[in-house]
Motif scaffolding. Sequence first.
Motif, PDB file in Angstrom:
ATOM      1  N   LEU A   1      34.677 142.020  64.912  1.00 17.25           N
ATOM      2  CA  LEU A   1      33.583 142.737  64.251  1.00 17.25           C
ATOM      3  C   LEU A   1      34.108 143.967  63.524  1.00 17.25           C
ATOM      4  N   ARG A   2      35.004 144.687  64.182  1.00 19.12           N
ATOM      5  CA  ARG A   2      35.567 145.897  63.577  1.00 19.12           C
ATOM      6  C   ARG A   2      36.342 145.563  62.306  1.00 19.12           C
ATOM      7  N   VAL A   3      37.175 144.519  62.359  1.00 17.97           N
ATOM      8  CA  VAL A   3      37.960 144.129  61.182  1.00 17.97           C
ATOM      9  C   VAL A   3      37.030 143.755  60.029  1.00 17.97           C
ATOM     10  N   GLU A   4      36.024 142.943  60.303  1.00 15.32           N
ATOM     11  CA  GLU A   4      35.087 142.532  59.246  1.00 15.32           C
ATOM     12  C   GLU A   4      34.332 143.737  58.676  1.00 15.32           C
ATOM     13  N   ALA A   5      33.895 144.645  59.551  1.00 14.57           N
ATOM     14  CA  ALA A   5      33.149 145.824  59.093  1.00 14.57           C
ATOM     15  C   ALA A   5      34.039 146.756  58.278  1.00 14.57           C
ATOM     16  N   GLU A   6      35.255 146.976  58.750  1.00 15.33           N
ATOM     17  CA  GLU A   6      36.198 147.831  58.008  1.00 15.33           C
ATOM     18  C   GLU A   6      36.506 147.233  56.642  1.00 15.33           C
ATOM     19  N   TRP A   7      36.674 145.923  56.586  1.00 18.97           N
ATOM     20  CA  TRP A   7      36.972 145.252  55.324  1.00 18.97           C
ATOM     21  C   TRP A   7      35.820 145.420  54.335  1.00 18.97           C
ATOM     22  N   LEU A   8      34.606 145.249  54.805  1.00 26.25           N
ATOM     23  CA  LEU A   8      33.450 145.402  53.929  1.00 26.25           C
ATOM     24  C   LEU A   8      33.336 146.840  53.414  1.00 26.25           C
ATOM     25  N   LEU A   9      33.569 147.793  54.290  1.00 23.52           N
ATOM     26  CA  LEU A   9      33.568 149.200  53.842  1.00 23.52           C
ATOM     27  C   LEU A   9      34.662 149.438  52.807  1.00 23.52           C
TER      28      LEU A   9
ATOM     29  N   GLU B   1      27.815 131.402  67.950  1.00 15.71           N
ATOM     30  CA  GLU B   1      28.972 130.505  68.019  1.00 15.71           C
ATOM     31  C   GLU B   1      28.581 129.113  68.520  1.00 15.71           C
ATOM     32  N   LYS B   2      27.559 129.050  69.353  1.00 15.15           N
ATOM     33  CA  LYS B   2      27.098 127.753  69.859  1.00 15.15           C
ATOM     34  C   LYS B   2      26.589 126.868  68.728  1.00 15.15           C
ATOM     35  N   THR B   3      26.007 127.472  67.711  1.00 14.50           N
ATOM     36  CA  THR B   3      25.481 126.676  66.602  1.00 14.50           C
ATOM     37  C   THR B   3      26.490 126.514  65.473  1.00 14.50           C
ATOM     38  N   THR B   4      27.379 127.484  65.304  1.00 14.44           N
ATOM     39  CA  THR B   4      28.366 127.388  64.227  1.00 14.44           C
ATOM     40  C   THR B   4      29.598 126.598  64.639  1.00 14.44           C
ATOM     41  N   ASN B   5      29.857 126.559  65.955  1.00 15.59           N
ATOM     42  CA  ASN B   5      31.098 125.958  66.464  1.00 15.59           C
ATOM     43  C   ASN B   5      32.325 126.642  65.866  1.00 15.59           C
ATOM     44  N   HIS B   6      32.185 127.913  65.540  1.00  9.18           N
ATOM     45  CA  HIS B   6      33.278 128.644  64.892  1.00  9.18           C
ATOM     46  C   HIS B   6      33.145 130.116  65.263  1.00  9.18           C
ATOM     47  N   ASP B   7      34.141 130.651  65.942  1.00  6.45           N
ATOM     48  CA  ASP B   7      34.064 132.015  66.446  1.00  6.45           C
ATOM     49  C   ASP B   7      33.976 133.075  65.350  1.00  6.45           C
ATOM     50  N   VAL B   8      34.785 132.962  64.321  1.00  8.04           N
ATOM     51  CA  VAL B   8      34.773 133.977  63.264  1.00  8.04           C
ATOM     52  C   VAL B   8      33.527 133.840  62.388  1.00  8.04           C
ATOM     53  N   LYS B   9      33.082 132.620  62.160  1.00  7.71           N
ATOM     54  CA  LYS B   9      31.842 132.419  61.384  1.00  7.71           C
ATOM     55  C   LYS B   9      30.662 133.049  62.122  1.00  7.71           C
TER      56      LYS B   9
ATOM     57  N   PHE C   1      34.550 138.313  52.458  1.00  5.04           N
ATOM     58  CA  PHE C   1      35.035 138.002  51.109  1.00  5.04           C
ATOM     59  C   PHE C   1      36.564 137.979  51.078  1.00  5.04           C
ATOM     60  N   ALA C   2      37.109 136.906  50.523  1.00  8.16           N
ATOM     61  CA  ALA C   2      38.555 136.726  50.320  1.00  8.16           C
ATOM     62  C   ALA C   2      39.338 136.681  51.632  1.00  8.16           C
ATOM     63  N   CYS C   3      38.665 136.360  52.719  1.00  9.89           N
ATOM     64  CA  CYS C   3      39.323 136.294  54.027  1.00  9.89           C
ATOM     65  C   CYS C   3      39.299 134.865  54.560  1.00  9.89           C
ATOM     66  N   THR C   4      40.281 134.589  55.376  1.00  5.85           N
ATOM     67  CA  THR C   4      40.252 133.388  56.183  1.00  5.85           C
ATOM     68  C   THR C   4      40.029 133.832  57.628  1.00  5.85           C
ATOM     69  N   SER C   5      39.708 132.899  58.479  1.00  2.00           N
ATOM     70  CA  SER C   5      39.566 133.237  59.898  1.00  2.00           C
ATOM     71  C   SER C   5      40.878 133.772  60.447  1.00  2.00           C
ATOM     72  N   GLU C   6      41.970 133.230  59.965  1.00  2.00           N
ATOM     73  CA  GLU C   6      43.280 133.681  60.435  1.00  2.00           C
ATOM     74  C   GLU C   6      43.525 135.148  60.064  1.00  2.00           C
ATOM     75  N   ASP C   7      43.053 135.566  58.896  1.00  3.63           N
ATOM     76  CA  ASP C   7      43.163 136.989  58.530  1.00  3.63           C
ATOM     77  C   ASP C   7      42.478 137.858  59.567  1.00  3.63           C
ATOM     78  N   ILE C   8      41.282 137.484  59.935  1.00  2.00           N
ATOM     79  CA  ILE C   8      40.496 138.262  60.886  1.00  2.00           C
ATOM     80  C   ILE C   8      41.139 138.225  62.276  1.00  2.00           C
ATOM     81  N   ASN C   9      41.544 137.052  62.715  1.00  3.14           N
ATOM     82  CA  ASN C   9      42.149 136.921  64.032  1.00  3.14           C
ATOM     83  C   ASN C   9      43.491 137.634  64.135  1.00  3.14           C
ATOM     84  N   ASN C  10      44.316 137.566  63.106  1.00  4.89           N
ATOM     85  CA  ASN C  10      45.608 138.249  63.154  1.00  4.89           C
ATOM     86  C   ASN C  10      45.451 139.751  63.328  1.00  4.89           C
ATOM     87  N   LEU C  11      44.502 140.325  62.647  1.00  7.84           N
ATOM     88  CA  LEU C  11      44.291 141.766  62.751  1.00  7.84           C
ATOM     89  C   LEU C  11      43.577 142.149  64.036  1.00  7.84           C
ATOM     90  N   SER C  12      42.807 141.212  64.573  1.00  5.76           N
ATOM     91  CA  SER C  12      42.067 141.488  65.804  1.00  5.76           C
ATOM     92  C   SER C  12      42.989 141.434  66.996  1.00  5.76           C
TER      93      SER C  12
END
Length: 118
Positions: free
Chosen positions: A29-37, A76-84, A107-118
């Motif tokens: 959440l922090r990585v996604e929020a920081e990226w948006l800011l 996550e139960k409905t998306t079957n995807h943690d980052v989504k 925007f312009a991120c993959t799940s791996e981008d988010i997970n690597n930084l997390s």
Amino acid sequence: MNRVDGRYRSKLDKLSPLVSEAALISYRLRVEAEWLLHLSESAEIDFELSANAKQKLTAVIKEADPEGLLRVKELEKTTNHDVKAVEYYLREVLVGENDRTLAFIHFACTSEDINNLS
């Protein structure tokens, strides 16, 4: 946070603020929020966040809301995807913002981008 964390919680109790599933969700959440800011402050990207949106994102960055972490797990139960699920949760946090703002979440991120930084 026992309701979110998995089977190793008892073995990692002292480290749980850093290595638990709840911690991982909060870091995502922090990585996604920081990226948006960051995007909103970039001259190359043409969109602005409202003061309200900036305040909400800053709150997400500063401290994880236990109910928010549980909501991510529900999504996550409905998306079957943690980052989504994290992305969808941030859309809920920013409900009422314009569609252009919401389009820049992840925007312009993959799940791996988010997970690597997390």
